[in-house]
Design an enzyme around this catalytic site. Structure first.
Site, PDB file in Angstrom:
ATOM      1  CB  VAL A 281       4.570 -14.176   8.461  1.00 21.41           C
ATOM      2  CG1 VAL A 281       4.056 -14.867   9.723  1.00 21.41           C
ATOM      3  CG2 VAL A 281       5.843 -13.379   8.752  1.00 21.41           C
TER       4      VAL A 281
ATOM      5  CB  SER B  47      -6.613   7.593   4.146  1.00 21.02           C
ATOM      6  OG  SER B  47      -6.545   8.990   4.258  1.00 21.02           O
TER       7      SER B  47
ATOM      8  CB  SER C   4      -3.372  10.355  -2.344  1.00 22.30           C
ATOM      9  OG  SER C   4      -4.497   9.597  -2.706  1.00 22.30           O
TER      10      SER C   4
ATOM     11  CB  ILE D 289      -2.557  13.465   0.986  1.00 25.10           C
ATOM     12  CG1 ILE D 289      -2.913  13.431  -0.506  1.00 25.10           C
ATOM     13  CG2 ILE D 289      -3.050  14.731   1.661  1.00 25.10           C
ATOM     14  CD1 ILE D 289      -2.361  14.566  -1.324  1.00 25.10           C
TER      15      ILE D 289
ATOM     16  CB  THR E 156      -0.927  -0.026   1.227  1.00 28.30           C
ATOM     17  OG1 THR E 156      -1.696  -1.220   1.167  1.00 28.30           O
ATOM     18  CG2 THR E 156      -1.861   1.162   1.244  1.00 28.30           C
ATOM     19  CB  THR E 157       4.133   2.012   1.572  1.00 24.35           C
ATOM     20  OG1 THR E 157       3.691   1.573   2.854  1.00 24.35           O
ATOM     21  CG2 THR E 157       5.054   3.200   1.731  1.00 24.35           C
TER      22      THR E 157
ATOM     23  CB  CYS F  48      16.446   4.489 -18.642  1.00 23.04           C
ATOM     24  SG  CYS F  48      14.941   4.549 -17.674  1.00 23.04           S
TER      25      CYS F  48
ATOM     26  CG  HIS G 227      -4.982  13.299   4.880  1.00 26.31           C
ATOM     27  ND1 HIS G 227      -5.766  13.764   3.861  1.00 26.31           N
ATOM     28  CD2 HIS G 227      -4.566  12.056   4.517  1.00 26.31           C
ATOM     29  CE1 HIS G 227      -5.845  12.832   2.919  1.00 26.31           C
ATOM     30  NE2 HIS G 227      -5.113  11.789   3.288  1.00 26.31           N
TER      31      HIS G 227
END
Lengths: 475, 420
Positions: free
Chosen positions: A172, A337, A45, A47, A40-41, A441, A49
């Site tokens: 794991v 979030s 977005s 942001i 997820t990282t 590249c 917050h």
């Protein structure tokens, strides 16, 4: 010495590991992918917050506020891109203005400062490209943008330098009681002992929790699709532009990135498969149409890439942070979030809490500062010259679009927890992130990876180990 | 800061031809800056034949064609720097470049020729949904992997787009033992040369599906299949026609984009249609002393035309260097209409005496039994019957001295297609 296992090398796990290595303890991060910052990282977005969204009294509200305030100092200390650029929440309909007011009031309750309710004219004064179809907007100056994967990598590198052990490609599969602590067993048969096990497994945090705890957790993977625009579109906005939130999330945003692109998205769709990172025809259309509701001048022609990420939405509807019903097993779960914003504050809280529980003492010689890979593209000429003199590889441009030199790529590979794949190099240096999307590249980055890692060209992967890019020609 | 009369950016076919002709026009203070470690540009990876039919009246491979020009440049002792990337060109013609040996290089040039070629449109540019796994390449990247590095991008291939590189790669992959399952083209016609459709697709019985596109890419880690579908007249996919094709590789040949980042840094005015600079008959851009030629100006289908255009640019740059006064920008605008999508150059000087002027253009659709017409004022000064014109084949018209004078006098020059 007490041993701590952190399951998951996303921003949550990496930041906790980094705060834990301040103490006299042995910390091991187990990450199922071949790199940190791979779940997820890497796809959100980005942001920081302001804190007006979260319901007052929740952990989300608490850690959002604490985390937000830490970014100036932290981004300097760990040398990752961050900018406090402010954010709007657009209200398109007069009838919705009371809901905007509610958002404002919630922000006040949470302690958000520098927040204003603006008229449409005041909004256009700041961002003239915002649609003229608005009834008003909330403006929060403390909102910011951050490069999420660079932030996590910075945390990880600094943790590693301070003695944290990163074990990659360690999925794991089981956790068993062993003595006072836990035996954490990985898919490849290896196992690790921890007096304390911290579950930072993101979308899989429920599965990890459910291996151990009586109180079960459920994480619903919620997909968000994004479209990223070319840097030539950076004039469109320097402020983050939200729309009124719904129960599925904060809606489609239009925001600058720390590197000068424009990001739009995310959609919010609950999916079955936690690994389902495919973009969809419908999803991309939704991102495009809704983003253009905020900024009508956005043009598909300038999109350079699309991607999606999975939010770890927990049915508890708040962060789940703390020791579970099993002693020595600690959950940091449901970190959706404002999880990125909260990560630095959660990390400090968790580290202190665990230090207290395990009776850990601060150790001497902790190095707080981390220096990023120098980014040739944005350096002044004098510093460029100095770099090339020290290492001529900084004079060899590999990625044209983002002006990334061989020196940077070699550095990215040879650092602590260095890049092993093309995408790993990309996240650390931006090679391949520009408008040609690695057309030029790719093959040169593969060559450098093969050379530096001492492996064959055809064993270089884009992202997942074993999923190769090329084959050897059959003669 | 190094003073240099002429800095040529790019050592591919355009830059080499420009350098040769600049030298032959009397200029000796020239440097070519090339970012790759060899001269020749994209020709080095184009190992198929078909180059040079116009220039040398024989069929050469890409590397052979390049080597002829490289020899010309070397014979003349023209300076070139390899592995040197230009970072910036200012409107004052200060060129900043970098390499390992010299570090940062700054040239103060009297004239600059931008000959930096084009790049391929990536997947992101057309919003194809699906997995972002390994196995998706632009056709040119795949070409480089096979022809230069000696590796195969995959075994079972679907190609999206029927640009020339896509067509050529269909044949190349087939030669190397891969199975090309389909070439899928969004438009009802190919954007490549007809000869490539015949020699690379038809001769190998590769299915070429017009009015189709990829609607989904599947694969965990590596491509495992694509879903293609027919499109309607608005180019929107008709999902009921979707079919899945198993493959491990997707090549994209969905358009070439002139690489004009340096032109932008020098505040050169660009054409929204070609993506290249707007130039006059001397290939000079909106900035005095900055010239463009080759694929950075507009995408060509034949290298022979790149060489010709670039020789013009080289000659003009030397004329500019030797000028005593600033060039007068008193122009006739060269317009296009009636099916002609663009014309290069876009401007013709009203006062310059010219013996000939070549207009290069592309049409916006397939037209049959039509005439390519040039108007000076209201007078048809040129007309040629065309059985067929297609967007994939560049059209060219050469105006003679008399025609040019008419255009200059009437202050109006326009190219168009006229149906019969």
């Amino acid at each position: 010495m007490k041993k701590i296992i952190v399951i998951g090398g996303g921003v949550t796990g990496c930041s906790i590991a980094r705060e834990l290595v301040r103490y006299d303890t042995e910390v091991t991060v187990l990450e199922r992918f071949n790199d940190v910052s791979s779940g997820t990282t890497k796809a959100n977005s980005g942001i920081v917050h302001a804190g007006f969204d979260a319901k007052p009294g929740t952990l989300k509200a608490k850690f959002n506020m604490l985390g937000n305030a830490m970014f100036e100092k932290l981004s300097k200390e760990l040398d990752f891109p961050f900018k406090r650029n402010g954010a709007f929440v657009l209200c398109f309909d007069k009838e919705d203005l009371p809901r905007l007011r509610e958002l404002y009031d919630r922000g006040i309750k949470n302690g958000v400062e520098d927040m204003f309710l603006l008229t449409p004219e005041e909004v256009w004064d700041i961002e003239p490209n915002i649609t003229h179809d608005i009834a008003g907007a909330l403006y929060a100056k403390t909102s910011g943008i951050v490069s999420p994967y660079e932030m996590a990598i910075a945390y990880a590198e600094n943790a590693a330098v301070n003695g944290c052990n990163f074990e990659l490609e360690k999925k794991v599969v089981d956790i068993q009681k062993e003595g006072e602590g836990w035996k954490v067993i990985c898919e490849d048969g290896s196992s690790y002992y921890g007096d304390m096990v911290i579950n930072c497994a993101g979308v899989h945090a429920d599965e990890i929790n459910n291996l151990v705890c009586d109180k079960k957790l459920t994480i619903i993977p919620r997909k968000g699709e994004y479209m990223l625009y070319d840097k030539t579109c950076s004039f469109i906005t320097s402020t983050t532009i939200f729309q009124m939130p719904s129960k599925m999330g904060k809606g489609i945003l239009v925001a600058p990135t720390t590197h000068g692109n424009i990001i739009t998205g995310p959609t919010a769709k609950d999916v079955q498969d936690k690994e389902d990172l495919d973009t969809t025809f419908e999803g991309l259309n939704e991102v495009y149409d809704k983003a253009r509701k905020s900024v009508p001048s956005l043009n598909k022609k300038f999109v350079i890439t699309q991607f999606s990420g999975i939010r770890a939405h927990c049915t508890e509807d708040d962060f789940v942070i703390g020791e579970s019903d099993k002693k020595g097993f600690y959950n940091v779960a449901g970190i959706e979030s404002p999880g990125l914003t909260s990560a630095p504050a959660i990390a400090v809280y968790v580290a202190e809490d665990i230090a207290d529980k395990l009776d850990l003492k601060k150790k001497k010689g902790f190095v707080a500062k981390r220096k990023a890979i120098p980014h040739f593209a944005i350096l002044p000429d004098r510093e460029r010259e100095k770099l090339i003199k020290e290492n001529p590889l900084y004079g060899k441009v590999i990625c044209r679009c983002e002006v990334v030199t061989e020196g940077e790529i070699v550095d990215a590979i040879n650092r602590p927890i260095g890049a092993k794949t093309v995408d790993g190099v990309k996240r650390r240096t931006r090679a391949g992130m520009g408008r040609c999307q690695s057309g030029f590249c790719l093959e040169r980055v593969m060559e450098i990876l093969a050379r530096e890692l001492g492996v064959d060209f055809e064993t270089i992967a884009k992202n997942e180990s074993g999923k190769y890019i090329v084959y050897r020609k059959e003669k | 800061m190094i003073n240099k009369n002429l800095v040529i950016i790019g050592g591919g076919p355009a830059g080499l031809a420009a350098a040769k002709s600049a030298y032959d026009s009397g200029e000796r203070d020239i440097v070519i800056l090339e970012r790759e470690s060899v001269l020749g540009g994209v020709l080095n990876q184009c190992i198929h034949n078909g180059f040079g039919l116009h220039t040398f009246k024989e069929e050469l491979t890409g590397p052979e064609y390049a080597s002829r020009y490289i020899q010309e440049v070397q014979k003349r002792g023209i300076e070139y720097k390899l592995d040197t990337t230009v970072l910036n060109v200012s409107d004052k013609k200060i060129v900043t470049a970098v390499n390992e040996k010299d570090g940062l290089l700054k040239y103060k040039a009297k004239a600059v020729i931008l000959a930096c070629g084009c790049r391929e449109r990536p997947r992101g540019g057309i919003n194809v949904a699906g997995s972002r796994c390994a196995g998706i390449f632009s056709a040119g990247t795949a070409q480089k992997l096979i022809n230069i590095d000696g590796y195969m991008p995959g075994k079972e291939v679907v190609i999206l787009g029927s640009g020339d590189i896509g067509l050529i790669m269909a044949r190349r992959m087939t030669f190397e033992g891969a199975k090309v399952k389909a070439v899928v083209e969004l438009m009802p016609y190919s954007s490549g040369l007809n000869r490539n459709i015949v020699q690379c697709i038809k001769d190998f019985n590769i299915p070429l599906l017009f009015s189709h596109t990829i609607v989904d890419i599947k694969g965990e880690g590596r491509v495992s299949s694509v879903v293609i579908a027919k499109v309607d007249e608005n180019l929107q996919p008709i999902m009921s026609t979707a079919q899945e094709i198993k493959c491990d590789t997707i090549l994209l040949s969905i358009g070439l984009l002139p690489e004009n980042e340096l032109a932008k840094s020098a505040s050169v005015q660009l054409s929204p249609v070609t993506g290249g600079a707007i130039v006059d008959e001397n290939m000079m851009t909106s900035v005095d002393g900055i010239f463009e030629c080759g694929n950075v100006l507009h995408v060509h289908d034949l290298v022979d035309f790149v060489s010709m255009e670039s020789e013009d640019a080289g000659r003009s740059a030397v004329e500019y260097i030797n000028r005593k006064s600033k060039p007068k920008r008193d122009y006739v605008e060269i317009k296009c209409s009636g099916g002609v999508r663009y014309v290069v150059p876009q401007y013709l000087s009203k006062s310059d005496k010219l013996d000939k002027l070549q207009l290069k253009m592309r049409v916006n659709n397939v037209y049959k039994d039509t005439r390519l017409v040039v108007l000076a004022g209201d007078e048809e000064i040129y007309s040629k019957k065309k059985q067929i014109v297609t967007p994939g084949e560049m059209e060219s018209v050469i105006l003679n001295k008399e025609m040019i004078e008419k255009a200059q006098k009437s202050d109006k020059l326009e190219v168009m297609l006229k149906g019969e």
